[in-house]
Design a protein around this motif. Structure first.
Motif, PDB file in Angstrom:
ATOM      1  N   MET A   1       0.830  -1.209   0.000  1.00 13.43           N
ATOM      2  CA  MET A   1       0.000   0.000   0.000  1.00 13.43           C
ATOM      3  C   MET A   1       0.861   1.254   0.000  1.00 13.43           C
ATOM      4  SD  MET A   1      -3.044   1.221  -0.133  1.00 13.43           S
ATOM      5  CE  MET A   1      -4.116  -0.148   0.302  1.00 13.43           C
ATOM      6  N   THR A   2       1.947   1.257   0.823  1.00 19.78           N
ATOM      7  CA  THR A   2       2.834   2.415   0.896  1.00 19.78           C
ATOM      8  C   THR A   2       3.460   2.711  -0.463  1.00 19.78           C
ATOM      9  OG1 THR A   2       3.334   1.929   3.206  1.00 19.78           O
ATOM     10  CG2 THR A   2       4.836   3.413   2.044  1.00 19.78           C
ATOM     11  N   THR A   3       3.865   1.637  -1.152  1.00 19.66           N
ATOM     12  CA  THR A   3       4.466   1.803  -2.473  1.00 19.66           C
ATOM     13  C   THR A   3       3.489   2.445  -3.437  1.00 19.66           C
ATOM     14  OG1 THR A   3       5.838  -0.160  -2.109  1.00 19.66           O
ATOM     15  CG2 THR A   3       5.585   0.615  -4.387  1.00 19.66           C
ATOM     16  N   SER A   4       2.205   2.095  -3.320  1.00 17.28           N
ATOM     17  CA  SER A   4       1.178   2.670  -4.174  1.00 17.28           C
ATOM     18  C   SER A   4       1.050   4.173  -3.933  1.00 17.28           C
ATOM     19  CB  SER A   4      -0.167   1.986  -3.912  1.00 17.28           C
ATOM     20  OG  SER A   4      -1.189   2.575  -4.693  1.00 17.28           O
ATOM     21  N   PHE A   5       1.107   4.575  -2.658  1.00 19.51           N
ATOM     22  CA  PHE A   5       1.049   5.998  -2.326  1.00 19.51           C
ATOM     23  C   PHE A   5       2.231   6.738  -2.952  1.00 19.51           C
ATOM     24  CE2 PHE A   5      -1.300   4.948   1.843  1.00 19.51           C
ATOM     25  CZ  PHE A   5      -2.530   5.060   1.204  1.00 19.51           C
ATOM     26  N   ILE A   6       3.407   6.143  -2.838  1.00 19.46           N
ATOM     27  CA  ILE A   6       4.617   6.775  -3.372  1.00 19.46           C
ATOM     28  C   ILE A   6       4.548   6.870  -4.888  1.00 19.46           C
ATOM     29  CG2 ILE A   6       7.111   6.479  -3.672  1.00 19.46           C
ATOM     30  CD1 ILE A   6       7.180   5.310  -0.838  1.00 19.46           C
ATOM     31  N   ASP A   7       4.092   5.791  -5.529  1.00 21.83           N
ATOM     32  CA  ASP A   7       3.975   5.798  -6.984  1.00 21.83           C
ATOM     33  C   ASP A   7       3.023   6.891  -7.454  1.00 21.83           C
ATOM     34  OD1 ASP A   7       5.738   3.731  -7.176  1.00 21.83           O
ATOM     35  OD2 ASP A   7       4.219   2.167  -7.442  1.00 21.83           O
ATOM     36  N   SER A   8       1.904   7.032  -6.746  1.00 21.79           N
ATOM     37  CA  SER A   8       0.919   8.063  -7.111  1.00 21.79           C
ATOM     38  C   SER A   8       1.512   9.455  -6.960  1.00 21.79           C
ATOM     39  CB  SER A   8      -0.320   7.931  -6.234  1.00 21.79           C
ATOM     40  OG  SER A   8      -0.989   6.713  -6.486  1.00 21.79           O
ATOM     41  N   ALA A   9       2.245   9.661  -5.866  1.00 19.77           N
ATOM     42  CA  ALA A   9       2.860  10.962  -5.614  1.00 19.77           C
ATOM     43  C   ALA A   9       3.875  11.294  -6.689  1.00 19.77           C
ATOM     44  CB  ALA A   9       3.514  10.971  -4.232  1.00 19.77           C
ATOM     45  N   LEU A  10       4.728  10.340  -7.026  1.00 23.54           N
ATOM     46  CA  LEU A  10       5.756  10.570  -8.035  1.00 23.54           C
ATOM     47  C   LEU A  10       5.144  10.836  -9.409  1.00 23.54           C
ATOM     48  CD1 LEU A  10       8.411   7.878  -7.021  1.00 23.54           C
ATOM     49  CD2 LEU A  10       8.488  10.349  -6.616  1.00 23.54           C
ATOM     50  N   GLN A  11       4.063  10.134  -9.700  1.00 24.44           N
ATOM     51  CA  GLN A  11       3.368  10.344 -10.973  1.00 24.44           C
ATOM     52  C   GLN A  11       2.776  11.746 -11.038  1.00 24.44           C
ATOM     53  OE1 GLN A  11       3.349   8.647 -13.608  1.00 24.44           O
ATOM     54  NE2 GLN A  11       1.583   9.317 -14.814  1.00 24.44           N
ATOM     55  N   SER A  12       2.184  12.171  -9.933  1.00 21.63           N
ATOM     56  CA  SER A  12       1.610  13.514  -9.880  1.00 21.63           C
ATOM     57  C   SER A  12       2.678  14.578 -10.074  1.00 21.63           C
ATOM     58  CB  SER A  12       0.917  13.730  -8.522  1.00 21.63           C
ATOM     59  OG  SER A  12       0.493  15.066  -8.386  1.00 21.63           O
ATOM     60  N   ILE A  13       3.812  14.401  -9.409  1.00 17.08           N
ATOM     61  CA  ILE A  13       4.911  15.368  -9.536  1.00 17.08           C
ATOM     62  C   ILE A  13       5.436  15.398 -10.963  1.00 17.08           C
ATOM     63  CG2 ILE A  13       7.294  15.843  -8.839  1.00 17.08           C
ATOM     64  CD1 ILE A  13       6.503  14.731  -6.048  1.00 17.08           C
ATOM     65  N   PRO A 153      -8.586  20.393 -10.442  1.00 17.47           N
ATOM     66  CA  PRO A 153      -7.527  21.279 -10.945  1.00 17.47           C
ATOM     67  C   PRO A 153      -6.220  21.020 -10.204  1.00 17.47           C
ATOM     68  CG  PRO A 153      -9.543  22.510 -10.489  1.00 17.47           C
ATOM     69  CD  PRO A 153      -9.714  21.144  -9.881  1.00 17.47           C
ATOM     70  N   THR A 154      -5.211  20.568 -10.913  1.00 23.52           N
ATOM     71  CA  THR A 154      -3.917  20.260 -10.303  1.00 23.52           C
ATOM     72  C   THR A 154      -2.804  20.846 -11.171  1.00 23.52           C
ATOM     73  OG1 THR A 154      -4.180  18.077 -11.349  1.00 23.52           O
ATOM     74  CG2 THR A 154      -4.570  18.211  -8.984  1.00 23.52           C
ATOM     75  N   SER A 155      -2.524  20.216 -12.288  1.00 23.00           N
ATOM     76  CA  SER A 155      -1.501  20.749 -13.187  1.00 23.00           C
ATOM     77  C   SER A 155      -1.861  22.149 -13.668  1.00 23.00           C
ATOM     78  CB  SER A 155      -1.320  19.836 -14.403  1.00 23.00           C
ATOM     79  OG  SER A 155      -0.942  18.540 -14.014  1.00 23.00           O
TER      80      SER A 155
END
Length: 322
Positions: A1-13, A153-155
């Motif tokens: 689960m933690t890895t999923s959070f990190i992957d999502s964050a990195l993708q967003s960035i 609205p994000t990017s």
């Protein structure tokens, strides 16, 4: 689960980084036009926007105001109910809407046009109504939102914020806005203290200055250092001019020479031409000098060389310069 959070964050960035990089290709003559219009403004820059665009607009207005371009934010909904009176023909309006079709913003457009206030828009659609009505449209379109649903609205808000910062910085440089100018709009913070506070504002003066005459015996000079609590004493001649300084470091060197403190005059062991600072210099300059030389105190002199004060690291700490 933690890895999923990190992957999502990195993708967003990553997505938002791409959006910012794409802005470089969207800075053109229109950006220059917007800057020229604002530079010619005799009033204030009024920023407006709805929802998330409004939040970004608020920040853009604040950044403009703190960097030399008088500005404030007006909510488009409130503008339709009286706040439009805050805008004059001398002002420039920056309207923000990613779609360029926000109803609350479009409602006040005819009135803004009627009063003759120049309109600059920030939109993600250069063919939208808002973009077409503007004297200059800043393109803040993005390839996609960081939100996987493509809804939040994000990017787009990130790109708009960066465009606003680019506008503020360009205007700042064009105006020759200085660090001291910036400090005047931030007097309450640590930045203001660093940029506005002078040595004369916090230095020890009068009887609080440790000072002795050149013929003072070293034992008496050490008593002066102890009583004044600055870790040093100045040495002045009969006319009040600084001729030397004696510090804790000098004391250690004196003891290494096995000199008798009760028979040695201060002029025999003092440091001549030691470091000083002028009373009209910034307190931050005193801090930089102390840190560079790894010392804790400085004599303060006037431009004519007369001793007028003393300052140490604790004074700078108490004043919030550190």
């Amino acid at each position: 689960m933690t890895t999923s959070f990190i992957d999502s964050a990195l993708q967003s960035i990553a997505i938002q980084r791409e959006a910012i990089e794409a802005l470089s290709d969207q800075i053109d003559d229109t950006f220059t036009k917007a800057c020229e219009v604002i530079m010619a403004c005799k009033g204030r820059v009024v920023v407006t926007g709805m929802g998330k665009s409004g939040h970004i607009g608020n920040k853009i207005a604040a950044t403009l105001a703190s960097t030399g371009t008088p500005s404030f934010f007006v909510h488009p909904g409130e503008a339709s109910h009286g706040d439009l009176g805050m805008i004059t023909s001398q002002d420039v309006v920056i309207a923000i809407s990613n779609s360029g079709k926000t109803a609350e913003v479009l409602t006040i457009l005819p009135l803004i046009k009627r009063m003759g206030a120049p309109l600059i828009s920030m939109t993600g659609d250069p063919d939208s109504v808002l973009a077409r009505e503007a004297i200059a449209n800043l393109d803040v379109s993005v390839p996609k939102e960081a939100c996987p649903l493509g809804l939040a609205p994000t990017s787009s808000t990130t790109a708009t914020l960066v465009m606003g910062d680019a506008l503020a910085v360009s205007l700042l440089e064009a105006r020759g806005f200085s660090a001291e100018d910036f400090a005047f709009s931030h007097p309450g913070g640590s930045l203001g203290r660093r940029l506005l506070l002078r040595v004369s504002d916090i230095m020890h003066t009068g009887d609080r200055i440790p000072r002795v005459k050149p013929d003072t015996l070293l034992g008496r000079a050490l008593l002066e250092i102890s009583q004044k609590g600055l870790g040093m004493t100045t040495v002045v001649d009969g006319s009040g001019m600084l001729v030397g300084i004696y510090t804790d470091g000098d004391l250690r060197r004196t003891l290494d020479r096995n000199l008798d403190i009760h028979h040695t005059a201060i002029h025999d062991v003092m440091t001549v031409n030691g470091k000083t600072i002028h009373d009209d210099q910034l307190a931050a300059e005193a801090l930089n000098l102390m840190e560079e030389l790894k010392i804790n105190a400085l004599p303060v002199i006037s431009r004519s060389g007369e001793l007028v004060g003393a300052i140490n690291m604790h004074d700078l700490l108490r004043a919030g310069v550190i």
